[in-house]
Design an enzyme around this catalytic site. Structure first.
Site, PDB file in Angstrom:
ATOM      1  N   CYS A  26      21.000  -3.077  -6.687  1.00 54.14           N
ATOM      2  CA  CYS A  26      20.502  -1.738  -7.008  1.00 54.14           C
ATOM      3  C   CYS A  26      21.032  -1.335  -8.385  1.00 54.14           C
ATOM      4  O   CYS A  26      21.892  -2.013  -8.945  1.00 54.14           O
ATOM      5  CB  CYS A  26      21.006  -0.737  -5.984  1.00 54.14           C
ATOM      6  N   ARG A  54      16.366  -3.797 -11.428  1.00 49.61           N
ATOM      7  CA  ARG A  54      17.363  -4.188 -10.432  1.00 49.61           C
ATOM      8  C   ARG A  54      16.948  -3.835  -9.007  1.00 49.61           C
ATOM      9  O   ARG A  54      17.554  -4.290  -8.039  1.00 49.61           O
ATOM     10  CB  ARG A  54      18.693  -3.487 -10.738  1.00 49.61           C
ATOM     11  N   TRP A 110      17.169  -1.471  -3.988  1.00 54.08           N
ATOM     12  CA  TRP A 110      16.566  -2.694  -3.456  1.00 54.08           C
ATOM     13  C   TRP A 110      17.098  -2.796  -2.034  1.00 54.08           C
ATOM     14  O   TRP A 110      18.280  -3.040  -1.821  1.00 54.08           O
ATOM     15  CB  TRP A 110      16.995  -3.894  -4.304  1.00 54.08           C
ATOM     16  N   ASN A 159      25.987   0.156  -4.909  1.00 55.79           N
ATOM     17  CA  ASN A 159      25.337  -1.133  -5.089  1.00 55.79           C
ATOM     18  C   ASN A 159      26.218  -2.167  -4.405  1.00 55.79           C
ATOM     19  O   ASN A 159      27.414  -2.229  -4.678  1.00 55.79           O
ATOM     20  CB  ASN A 159      25.213  -1.456  -6.585  1.00 55.79           C
ATOM     21  N   GLY A 160      25.634  -2.951  -3.511  1.00 60.84           N
ATOM     22  CA  GLY A 160      26.423  -3.954  -2.794  1.00 60.84           C
ATOM     23  C   GLY A 160      26.136  -3.880  -1.312  1.00 60.84           C
ATOM     24  O   GLY A 160      25.122  -3.326  -0.898  1.00 60.84           O
ATOM     25  N   GLU A 182       9.775 -25.457 -10.702  1.00 54.93           N
ATOM     26  CA  GLU A 182       9.885 -24.189 -11.427  1.00 54.93           C
ATOM     27  C   GLU A 182       8.511 -23.521 -11.559  1.00 54.93           C
ATOM     28  O   GLU A 182       8.377 -22.304 -11.387  1.00 54.93           O
ATOM     29  CB  GLU A 182      10.523 -24.434 -12.806  1.00 54.93           C
ATOM     30  N   LYS A 198       7.559 -19.832 -10.056  1.00 55.44           N
ATOM     31  CA  LYS A 198       6.983 -18.764 -10.876  1.00 55.44           C
ATOM     32  C   LYS A 198       5.694 -18.252 -10.232  1.00 55.44           C
ATOM     33  O   LYS A 198       5.436 -17.059 -10.197  1.00 55.44           O
ATOM     34  CB  LYS A 198       6.677 -19.269 -12.296  1.00 55.44           C
ATOM     35  N   GLU A 224       6.648 -16.130  -7.149  1.00 57.03           N
ATOM     36  CA  GLU A 224       7.335 -14.851  -7.320  1.00 57.03           C
ATOM     37  C   GLU A 224       6.519 -13.808  -8.061  1.00 57.03           C
ATOM     38  O   GLU A 224       6.619 -12.634  -7.737  1.00 57.03           O
ATOM     39  CB  GLU A 224       8.728 -15.010  -7.932  1.00 57.03           C
ATOM     40  N   HIS A 256       3.238 -38.804   1.170  1.00 57.71           N
ATOM     41  CA  HIS A 256       4.009 -38.847   2.415  1.00 57.71           C
ATOM     42  C   HIS A 256       3.807 -37.594   3.261  1.00 57.71           C
ATOM     43  O   HIS A 256       4.615 -37.305   4.128  1.00 57.71           O
ATOM     44  CB  HIS A 256       5.493 -39.037   2.102  1.00 57.71           C
ATOM     45  N   LYS A 260      16.178  -8.499 -10.016  1.00 63.08           N
ATOM     46  CA  LYS A 260      16.545  -9.409 -11.100  1.00 63.08           C
ATOM     47  C   LYS A 260      17.793 -10.225 -10.765  1.00 63.08           C
ATOM     48  O   LYS A 260      17.856 -11.413 -11.022  1.00 63.08           O
ATOM     49  CB  LYS A 260      16.761  -8.597 -12.376  1.00 63.08           C
TER      50      LYS A 260
HETATM   51  O1  M6R Z   1      21.091 -14.912 -12.466  1.00 64.68           O
HETATM   52  P1  M6R Z   1      20.839 -16.289 -11.906  1.00 64.68           P
HETATM   53  O2  M6R Z   1      20.333 -17.249 -12.909  1.00 64.68           O
HETATM   54  O3  M6R Z   1      22.024 -16.820 -11.147  1.00 64.68           O
HETATM   55  O4  M6R Z   1      19.687 -16.066 -10.835  1.00 64.68           O
HETATM   56  C1  M6R Z   1      19.291 -17.075  -9.950  1.00 64.68           C
HETATM   57  C2  M6R Z   1      17.961 -16.755  -9.318  1.00 64.68           C
HETATM   58  O5  M6R Z   1      18.044 -15.594  -8.547  1.00 64.68           O
HETATM   59  C3  M6R Z   1      16.858 -16.566 -10.370  1.00 64.68           C
HETATM   60  O6  M6R Z   1      16.738 -17.695 -11.181  1.00 64.68           O
HETATM   61  C4  M6R Z   1      15.500 -16.289  -9.700  1.00 64.68           C
HETATM   62  O7  M6R Z   1      15.069 -17.406  -9.000  1.00 64.68           O
HETATM   63  C5  M6R Z   1      14.509 -15.845 -10.783  1.00 64.68           C
HETATM   64  N1  M6R Z   1      13.889 -14.604 -10.414  1.00 64.68           N
HETATM   65  C6  M6R Z   1      13.425 -16.817 -11.023  1.00 64.68           C
HETATM   66  O8  M6R Z   1      12.524 -16.404 -11.993  1.00 64.68           O
END
Ligand code: M6R
Length: 618
Positions: free
Chosen positions: A2, A27, A74, A100-101, A491, A495, A498, A514, A613
């Site tokens: 958050c 966040r 969040w 936050n936490g 990756e 993308k 997400e 397989h 994020k």
């Molecule tokens: O801050 P970090 O690189 O440790 O974050 C890891 C993942 O949460 C982050 O890479 C996440 O998968 C991204 N939103 C991907 O775009």
């Protein structure tokens, strides 16, 4: 994760808090709220479910008050709703808190506090773990403690990592903050006759570049004239602010439609900044300053383990490839959240490299402490955030210098992490005598071409858009790659998931036959990453197998590759490069493919649903 903001000064707090929250919306963005106190302690609280714009409409109703706190949420405990939005208030309405936490022991604390609440005819007002905090503070105040001591006592009873901001109606010219463990940090900003509080720098930059980062265990008592910090039982002190060197323009979207697009386009500059001073050609040296390990320690490394989560895990997978290929050292990668609960065999000759753009990801921090507690293994972290928790916990750091990344999707920090890992492989190979000076020089010269590879990849944006527009309605994608392109396939799939909400799987092309091949038909598009390289022929066989099932193929290969172009339905040609550098030529294209399908679907690209994020909670 958050976002928290706070303000105390001479101005009206509500608009300042709101503007700060706008910079922290990355966040968390499922609900938001603001609490403001006027000089006489009159309290106004505004909370709304949904994005900040839903709060904005009612902002004018907020009375003028010159101290306050705000929050963008969040959800962890309880669904997004006005009832669960922060701030939360003690039953008697005196203590107001944002957090936050996660309060891991909130059930126990609720059970302990409940009889008292019930006796006064009150009940919990939300489903959150947060609400125990104002109640604990209120209890401590009733026992005669000052607000600062009550806050310290309450936070001391919480299990888990938490950042808290609070106001107390009997002290209207003050805001308080506390940090316990790593919960994404909390920063005090120094102004002229006014002070600020925020979870992250972008919320402060318009007002000040003079800041103090609270440390674990700090309690801050802030009024318009300054801040006093208490730590443990020691007397309070007035901390010295440090100056941050960050331009407010770096956190503005500028002419771009989305932060993600801006950050994709910033990659050539971000990469150059990451590499600057770290790829010295004469005499050849990689990372001359960042690796604070001795040459002897580097020579003695027998194995490297690279860990991370999400996009950073995919960078770790590519790093493993380079460390094996360039340095000739046995290397593995691991998902940090799994690694930390295993009992792997490490020792003083294993270098553990954590990749985390934020430096605050709870799973990665957990893995770093897992290593520290059990093995005497040297640790290096690769992060974009100087001073982040990962940099505090690891023995050495490579800070990426990519500039703030606001879009939830990691883009420029991915290529920055790749550059850092490539440099690390070069340094280790040279330190261990497996790369001669001339070979090291050659590898570094190769890396210096990376920014221009990315730049040329960016020119394919329109082509990516026109291809992906044809797949706007697709519900699935299979993304195939081999060798160093396999993590890139993963990756690309991440993308797509997400930001486009399209189900996508990244697979090693050899694995397709397989099982996944059973899914394929003419409605199941396949993206094949197939630049010319040692495994190109095998990729071509996999593409043939896909074609034989009538699945449409989008291939990303070397520009001018007529054989591949002819075989597939859609061809995107990236600049040809050496087999070890394809992550740089392909990254912008995989990011743009996902971006354009999300755009064509009209989605909220910078704030995808359910995500945040930085993931600072388990
Ligand atoms: O801050 P970090 O690189 O440790 O974050 C890891 C993942 O949460 C982050 O890479 C996440 O998968 C991204 N939103 C991907 O775009």
């Amino acid at each position: 994760m958050c976002g928290i903001v706070g303000y105390v000064g001479r101005q009206s707090a509500a608009p300042i808090l709101f503007e700060g929250l706008q910079h922290l919306e990355y966040r968390g963005y499922d609900s938001a709220g603001i609490a403001v106190l006027d000089r006489d302690g009159a309290l106004a609280v505004l909370k709304r479910e949904g994005k900040l714009r839903d709060l904005e409409a009612s902002l004018t109703e907020m009375p003028r008050g010159s101290a306050g706190i705000g929050h963008t949420r969040w959800a962890t405990h309880g669904p997004p709703s006005e009832r669960n939005a922060h701030p939360h208030t003690s039953a008697a309405g005196e203590v107001i808190v944002v957090q936050n936490g996660i309060v891991e022991n909130y059930r126990e604390l609720r059970a302990e506090l409940e009889p008292g609440l019930a006796a006064s005819g009150r009940s919990w007002q939300s489903d959150t773990d947060t609400e125990v905090i104002p109640e604990l503070i209120a209890r401590a105040l009733a026992d005669g403690l000052s607000f600062r001591d009550a806050l310290a006592q309450a936070v001391g009873r919480l299990r888990g990592a938490n950042a808290v901001a609070a106001v107390y109606r009997r002290e209207p010219g003050r805001i308080y903050a506390a940090r316990q463990g790593s919960a994404g940090g909390i920063i005090v900003g120094f102004g002229e006759d006014e002070m600020f509080l925020a979870s992250d720098l972008p919320a402060l930059l318009r007002h000040t570049t003079s800041v103090y980062h609270l440390e674990d265990g700090d309690i801050a008592e802030i009024d318009a004239d300054g801040v006093l910090v208490s730590r443990g039982g020691a007397p309070s002190f007035a901390p010295q602010p440090t100056q941050v060197n960050l331009d407010p323009v770096a956190v503005a979207r500028g002419p771009y439609r989305h932060f993600m697009l801006k950050e994709i386009h910033e990659q050539p500059r971000a990469l150059s900044d990451t590499i600057r001073g770290r790829a010295r050609l004469s005499p050849p040296r990689a990372l001359p300053a960042d690796l604070t390990f001795s040459e002897l320690a580097l020579r003695n490394i027998e194995r490297v383990l690279v860990i991370g989560m999400g996009t950073s895990l995919h960078a770790a997978m590519i790093g493993r490839w380079w460390i094996e290929q360039i340095a000739g050292i046995p290397a593995d990668f691991d998902n940090a959240s799994e690694f930390r609960f295993r009992a792997p065999l490490l020792g003083p000759s294993t270098l553990v490299v954590s990749v985390t753009q934020s430096g605050e990801t709870i799973d990665t921090l957990g893995a770093i402490s897992h290593v520290r507690e059990r093995w005497d293994a040297p640790q290096l972290t690769i992060t974009n955030v100087e001073g982040s928790e990962a940099t505090r916990q690891a023995d050495a750091s490579i800070v990426l210098r990519c500039g703030p990344e606001i879009g939830v999707a990691s883009t420029k920090t991915f290529v920055g992490s790749l550059a850092a890992l490539y440099l690390l492989a070069c340094r280790l190979g040279h330190a261990q005598g497996r790369l001669s000076d001339a070979e090291l020089s050659g590898r570094l010269e190769d890396l210096l071409t990376a920014p221009s590879l990315v730049e040329r990849g960016l020119q394919l944006s329109d082509r990516c858009a026109s291809v992906m527009r044809q797949f706007t309605a697709a519900s699935n994608f299979l993304v195939l790659g081999r060798g160093i392109e396999y993590p890139l396939a993963m990756e690309a799939a991440l993308k797509c998931k997400e930001i486009s909400y399209v189900h996508a799987e990244g697979y090693a092309a050899g694995e397709m036959k397989h099982g996944p091949i059973a899914l394929l038909d003419d409605g199941f598009p396949v993206i094949a990453l197939a630049p010319r390289g040692p495994l190109f022929d095998k990729m071509m066989s996999a593409i043939q197998q896909v074609r034989a099932r009538a699945a449409p193929v989008i291939a990303v290969g070397d520009a001018g590759d007529a054989e591949l172009d002819e075989l597939v339905d859609h061809f995107i040609g990236v600049p040809p490069t050496s087999a070890l550098l394809t992550p740089f030529s392909l990254s912008p294209v995989i990011q743009l493919l996902a971006y354009h399908i999300a755009l064509a679907r009209g989605l909220d690209i910078d704030q995808p649903r359910n995500l945040a994020k930085t993931v600072t909670v388990e």
